[in-house]
Design a protein around this motif. Structure first.
Motif, PDB file in Angstrom:
ATOM      1  N   ARG A 173       0.848  -1.199   0.000  1.00  0.00           N
ATOM      2  CA  ARG A 173       0.000   0.000   0.000  1.00  0.00           C
ATOM      3  C   ARG A 173       0.879   1.243   0.000  1.00  0.00           C
ATOM      4  NH1 ARG A 173      -2.225  -1.066   4.244  1.00  0.00           N
ATOM      5  NH2 ARG A 173      -1.244   0.381   5.701  1.00  0.00           N
ATOM      6  N   VAL A 174       0.406   2.301  -0.681  1.00  0.00           N
ATOM      7  CA  VAL A 174       1.076   3.599  -0.681  1.00  0.00           C
ATOM      8  C   VAL A 174       0.020   4.677  -0.451  1.00  0.00           C
ATOM      9  CG1 VAL A 174       2.484   5.252  -1.971  1.00  0.00           C
ATOM     10  CG2 VAL A 174       2.878   2.791  -2.260  1.00  0.00           C
ATOM     11  N   THR A 175       0.289   5.586   0.456  1.00  0.00           N
ATOM     12  CA  THR A 175      -0.603   6.730   0.664  1.00  0.00           C
ATOM     13  C   THR A 175       0.208   8.024   0.554  1.00  0.00           C
ATOM     14  OG1 THR A 175      -0.304   6.731   3.082  1.00  0.00           O
ATOM     15  CG2 THR A 175      -2.130   5.424   2.182  1.00  0.00           C
ATOM     16  N   ASP A 176      -0.432   9.062   0.031  1.00  0.00           N
ATOM     17  CA  ASP A 176       0.174  10.386  -0.107  1.00  0.00           C
ATOM     18  C   ASP A 176      -0.745  11.388   0.594  1.00  0.00           C
ATOM     19  OD1 ASP A 176       1.350  12.770  -0.827  1.00  0.00           O
ATOM     20  OD2 ASP A 176       1.683  12.191  -2.913  1.00  0.00           O
ATOM     21  N   ASN A 177      -0.251  11.936   1.717  1.00  0.00           N
ATOM     22  CA  ASN A 177      -1.075  12.817   2.563  1.00  0.00           C
ATOM     23  C   ASN A 177      -2.398  12.150   2.938  1.00  0.00           C
ATOM     24  OD1 ASN A 177       0.806  14.875   2.655  1.00  0.00           O
ATOM     25  ND2 ASN A 177      -0.062  15.958   0.894  1.00  0.00           N
ATOM     26  N   GLY A 178      -2.314  10.857   3.248  1.00  0.00           N
ATOM     27  CA  GLY A 178      -3.474  10.109   3.693  1.00  0.00           C
ATOM     28  C   GLY A 178      -4.336   9.542   2.593  1.00  0.00           C
ATOM     29  N   GLN A 179      -4.083   9.898   1.338  1.00  0.00           N
ATOM     30  CA  GLN A 179      -4.874   9.415   0.204  1.00  0.00           C
ATOM     31  C   GLN A 179      -4.178   8.227  -0.457  1.00  0.00           C
ATOM     32  OE1 GLN A 179      -7.976  10.745  -0.468  1.00  0.00           O
ATOM     33  NE2 GLN A 179      -7.564  11.914   1.416  1.00  0.00           N
ATOM     34  N   SER A 180      -4.952   7.194  -0.775  1.00  0.00           N
ATOM     35  CA  SER A 180      -4.397   5.996  -1.383  1.00  0.00           C
ATOM     36  C   SER A 180      -3.873   6.288  -2.788  1.00  0.00           C
ATOM     37  CB  SER A 180      -5.460   4.900  -1.431  1.00  0.00           C
ATOM     38  OG  SER A 180      -4.931   3.730  -2.018  1.00  0.00           O
ATOM     39  N   VAL A 181      -2.718   5.701  -3.116  1.00  0.00           N
ATOM     40  CA  VAL A 181      -2.088   5.855  -4.431  1.00  0.00           C
ATOM     41  C   VAL A 181      -2.109   4.493  -5.135  1.00  0.00           C
ATOM     42  CG1 VAL A 181       0.029   6.446  -5.669  1.00  0.00           C
ATOM     43  CG2 VAL A 181      -0.588   7.683  -3.575  1.00  0.00           C
ATOM     44  N   PRO A 182      -2.577   4.406  -6.384  1.00  0.00           N
ATOM     45  CA  PRO A 182      -2.573   3.126  -7.107  1.00  0.00           C
ATOM     46  C   PRO A 182      -1.152   2.568  -7.219  1.00  0.00           C
ATOM     47  CG  PRO A 182      -3.928   4.741  -8.250  1.00  0.00           C
ATOM     48  CD  PRO A 182      -3.193   5.489  -7.178  1.00  0.00           C
ATOM     49  N   LEU A 183      -1.001   1.282  -6.934  1.00  0.00           N
ATOM     50  CA  LEU A 183       0.330   0.680  -6.957  1.00  0.00           C
ATOM     51  C   LEU A 183       0.925   0.662  -8.356  1.00  0.00           C
ATOM     52  CD1 LEU A 183      -0.013  -2.334  -4.476  1.00  0.00           C
ATOM     53  CD2 LEU A 183       1.038  -0.101  -4.087  1.00  0.00           C
ATOM     54  N   ASP A 184       0.081   0.577  -9.403  1.00  0.00           N
ATOM     55  CA  ASP A 184       0.624   0.520 -10.756  1.00  0.00           C
ATOM     56  C   ASP A 184       1.220   1.861 -11.201  1.00  0.00           C
ATOM     57  OD1 ASP A 184      -1.691   1.986 -11.094  1.00  0.00           O
ATOM     58  OD2 ASP A 184      -2.703   0.471 -12.318  1.00  0.00           O
ATOM     59  N   SER A 185       1.015   2.908 -10.404  1.00  0.00           N
ATOM     60  CA  SER A 185       1.615   4.200 -10.719  1.00  0.00           C
ATOM     61  C   SER A 185       2.965   4.392 -10.026  1.00  0.00           C
ATOM     62  CB  SER A 185       0.671   5.341 -10.315  1.00  0.00           C
ATOM     63  OG  SER A 185       0.525   5.412  -8.901  1.00  0.00           O
ATOM     64  N   ILE A 186       3.358   3.425  -9.194  1.00  0.00           N
ATOM     65  CA  ILE A 186       4.622   3.504  -8.465  1.00  0.00           C
ATOM     66  C   ILE A 186       5.701   2.814  -9.287  1.00  0.00           C
ATOM     67  CG2 ILE A 186       5.811   2.978  -6.316  1.00  0.00           C
ATOM     68  CD1 ILE A 186       3.525   4.957  -6.019  1.00  0.00           C
TER      69      ILE A 186
END
Length: 217
Positions: A174-187
């Motif tokens: 899991r990845v979050t940016d300022n508490g908002q979830s970030v899609p893993l395929d964008s990492i």
């Protein structure tokens, strides 16, 4: 230990164990005679100790920041079959001991890599899970019981568990940016990293040398 062409930094963490914290225990046994028996115990982590390390000199995407790594065992489950030896039940006092192997049924560890960039401001949290290779540990106990009457017994015990497990894989969960979830395929980069004792690290950073995690107490 971290190394580059210009510096080497070594960190040493003492008295840490991923089996530390609040544990639940369930066991059953059978005495084959007055002096010899067998027992099976299960230890289940309820609230395990968290370990954290903070680097105030970290950089991310060209920005100066603060990186905090938080590690915690994810509900570890250990099975401990053992041989029981005791002096017997002829008197009110009974000295006993147990010894046997430790089988790690669940030994996953969760890592939260939190990067705080005050100048933006932005906080990014990368959550990964470590899996360990299967390896046996060892446990031993010694204690004394005193039978007050037919309905009440008091006892005291000392025990030791020795086990270290080598990491075999880590997966980005899991990845979050300022508490908002970030899609893993964008990492970008490898989301799964393999660890082994014989490895050549390449530019993909998808494999690293393994290291052991302590579960002793």
């Amino acid at each position: 230990t971290m190394s580059s062409t210009t510096f080497t930094t070594t960190y040493s963490v003492n008295n840490a164990s991923f089996s530390a914290g609040l544990q639940g225990s369930l066991g059953c046994g059978y005495m084959l005679s007055d002096h010899v028996g067998i027992q099976l115990d299960a230890s289940i982590g309820i609230a395990n100790t968290k370990y954290s390390f903070t680097d105030n000199t970290a950089t991310y995407a060209g920005y100066n920041g603060i990186e905090t790594n938080i590690l915690k065992a994810n509900t570890p489950v250990l099975l401990m079959p053992s041989l029981v030896l005791q002096t017997g039940s002829e008197s009110a006092w009974n000295l006993y001991s147990r010894l046997g192997p430790v089988l790690p049924i669940n030994s996953k560890i969760t890592l939260d890599q939190v990067i705080n960039l005050p100048s933006i401001p932005e906080t990014i949290d990368f959550t990964s899970q470590f899996k360990s290779s299967f390896s046996l540990g060892f446990t031993a106990s010694a204690g004394v019981q005193y039978k007050i009457n037919d309905n009440m017994t008091i006892w005291g015990e000392m025990s030791v568990l020795s086990m270290s497990l080598f990491i075999k894989e880590s997966d980005l969960k899991r990845v979050t940016d300022n508490g908002q979830s970030v899609p893993l395929d964008s990492i970008p980069g490898a989301h799964t990293t393999k660890y082994s004792k014989n490895v050549v690290v390449d530019t993909n950073y998808a494999q690293f040398p393994t290291f052991s995690q302590p579960f002793s107490n």
